[in-house]
Write a protein that holds these residues in place. Structure first.
Motif, PDB file in Angstrom:
ATOM      1  N   ALA A   1     -33.946  69.584 -24.705  1.00 44.56           N
ATOM      2  CA  ALA A   1     -34.451  70.910 -25.062  1.00 44.56           C
ATOM      3  C   ALA A   1     -34.395  71.849 -23.859  1.00 44.56           C
ATOM      4  N   ALA A   2     -34.754  71.342 -22.699  1.00 46.73           N
ATOM      5  CA  ALA A   2     -34.708  72.168 -21.490  1.00 46.73           C
ATOM      6  C   ALA A   2     -33.284  72.634 -21.212  1.00 46.73           C
ATOM      7  N   LEU A   3     -32.327  71.726 -21.328  1.00 48.92           N
ATOM      8  CA  LEU A   3     -30.928  72.097 -21.097  1.00 48.92           C
ATOM      9  C   LEU A   3     -30.467  73.129 -22.120  1.00 48.92           C
ATOM     10  N   GLU A   4     -30.862  72.954 -23.381  1.00 49.39           N
ATOM     11  CA  GLU A   4     -30.500  73.921 -24.423  1.00 49.39           C
ATOM     12  C   GLU A   4     -31.098  75.293 -24.141  1.00 49.39           C
ATOM     13  N   GLN A   5     -32.243  75.312 -23.485  1.00 46.46           N
ATOM     14  CA  GLN A   5     -32.917  76.573 -23.158  1.00 46.46           C
ATOM     15  C   GLN A   5     -32.433  77.158 -21.832  1.00 46.46           C
ATOM     16  N   GLY A   6     -31.449  76.510 -21.226  1.00 43.08           N
ATOM     17  CA  GLY A   6     -30.857  77.055 -20.017  1.00 43.08           C
ATOM     18  C   GLY A   6     -31.444  76.565 -18.701  1.00 43.08           C
ATOM     19  N   TRP A   7     -32.276  75.546 -18.752  1.00 40.22           N
ATOM     20  CA  TRP A   7     -32.827  75.005 -17.515  1.00 40.22           C
ATOM     21  C   TRP A   7     -31.716  74.362 -16.700  1.00 40.22           C
ATOM     22  N   SER A   8     -31.855  74.411 -15.400  1.00 38.79           N
ATOM     23  CA  SER A   8     -30.924  73.714 -14.509  1.00 38.79           C
ATOM     24  C   SER A   8     -31.442  72.299 -14.262  1.00 38.79           C
ATOM     25  N   TRP A   9     -30.544  71.446 -13.758  1.00 37.82           N
ATOM     26  CA  TRP A   9     -30.974  70.094 -13.398  1.00 37.82           C
ATOM     27  C   TRP A   9     -31.990  70.137 -12.262  1.00 37.82           C
ATOM     28  N   THR A  10     -31.926  71.147 -11.418  1.00 44.08           N
ATOM     29  CA  THR A  10     -32.913  71.303 -10.340  1.00 44.08           C
ATOM     30  C   THR A  10     -34.298  71.554 -10.929  1.00 44.08           C
TER      31      THR A  10
ATOM     32  N   ALA B   1     -32.443  62.664 -11.376  1.00 52.28           N
ATOM     33  CA  ALA B   1     -32.615  63.115 -12.764  1.00 52.28           C
ATOM     34  C   ALA B   1     -31.281  63.133 -13.482  1.00 52.28           C
ATOM     35  N   HIS B   2     -30.276  63.693 -12.855  1.00 57.36           N
ATOM     36  CA  HIS B   2     -28.962  63.805 -13.485  1.00 57.36           C
ATOM     37  C   HIS B   2     -28.355  62.427 -13.732  1.00 57.36           C
ATOM     38  N   LYS B   3     -28.436  61.559 -12.744  1.00 61.05           N
ATOM     39  CA  LYS B   3     -27.837  60.223 -12.878  1.00 61.05           C
ATOM     40  C   LYS B   3     -28.491  59.436 -14.015  1.00 61.05           C
ATOM     41  N   ARG B   4     -29.817  59.520 -14.113  1.00 61.05           N
ATOM     42  CA  ARG B   4     -30.538  58.716 -15.099  1.00 61.05           C
ATOM     43  C   ARG B   4     -30.471  59.322 -16.498  1.00 61.05           C
ATOM     44  N   LEU B   5     -30.486  60.654 -16.598  1.00 59.85           N
ATOM     45  CA  LEU B   5     -30.651  61.275 -17.903  1.00 59.85           C
ATOM     46  C   LEU B   5     -29.392  61.884 -18.495  1.00 59.85           C
TER      47      LEU B   5
ATOM     48  N   ALA C   1     -39.681  69.380 -12.404  1.00 53.76           N
ATOM     49  CA  ALA C   1     -40.717  69.126 -13.412  1.00 53.76           C
ATOM     50  C   ALA C   1     -41.033  67.637 -13.527  1.00 53.76           C
ATOM     51  N   LEU C   2     -40.016  66.797 -13.307  1.00 53.33           N
ATOM     52  CA  LEU C   2     -40.203  65.344 -13.396  1.00 53.33           C
ATOM     53  C   LEU C   2     -40.646  64.717 -12.077  1.00 53.33           C
ATOM     54  N   GLY C   3     -40.610  65.484 -10.999  1.00 50.78           N
ATOM     55  CA  GLY C   3     -41.032  64.962  -9.705  1.00 50.78           C
ATOM     56  C   GLY C   3     -40.021  64.028  -9.068  1.00 50.78           C
ATOM     57  N   VAL C   4     -38.737  64.263  -9.345  1.00 44.32           N
ATOM     58  CA  VAL C   4     -37.676  63.437  -8.770  1.00 44.32           C
ATOM     59  C   VAL C   4     -36.602  64.356  -8.201  1.00 44.32           C
ATOM     60  N   SER C   5     -35.614  63.779  -7.518  1.00 50.34           N
ATOM     61  CA  SER C   5     -34.523  64.585  -6.997  1.00 50.34           C
ATOM     62  C   SER C   5     -33.583  64.989  -8.122  1.00 50.34           C
TER      63      SER C   5
END
Length: 76
Positions: free
Chosen positions: A37-46, A59-63, A51-55
């Motif tokens: 949903a965040a990606l659909e709303q235009g959020w960046s991986w940063t 985040a990108h590698k896992r998700l 928000a998840l408290g990770v690098s």
């Protein structure tokens, strides 16, 4: 709204460990849906990583493998 059900006590390992597994599965599903949903709303991986408290890389590698792929555009 009703309060969530009580968790089983840790001195009942069978029930407590089953609850841990169920909670992890639910958390994974919620995380995947929220990131999509965040990606659909235009959020960046940063932003997602913060928000998840990770690098961003973590985040990108896992998700990212669990995210719907954007439609491919054909180049003519």
């Amino acid at each position: 709204m009703q309060p969530p059900p009580a968790l089983p006590p840790p001195d009942n390992p069978e029930a407590a460990l089953a609850a841990v597994v169920a909670l992890r599965l639910m958390a994974d599903r919620l995380e995947t849906a929220a990131v999509a949903a965040a990606l659909e709303q235009g959020w960046s991986w940063t932003q997602i990583a913060q928000a998840l408290g990770v690098s961003k890389q973590a985040a990108h590698k896992r998700l990212s493998p669990h995210m719907p792929q954007a439609p491919q555009t054909s180049r003519s």
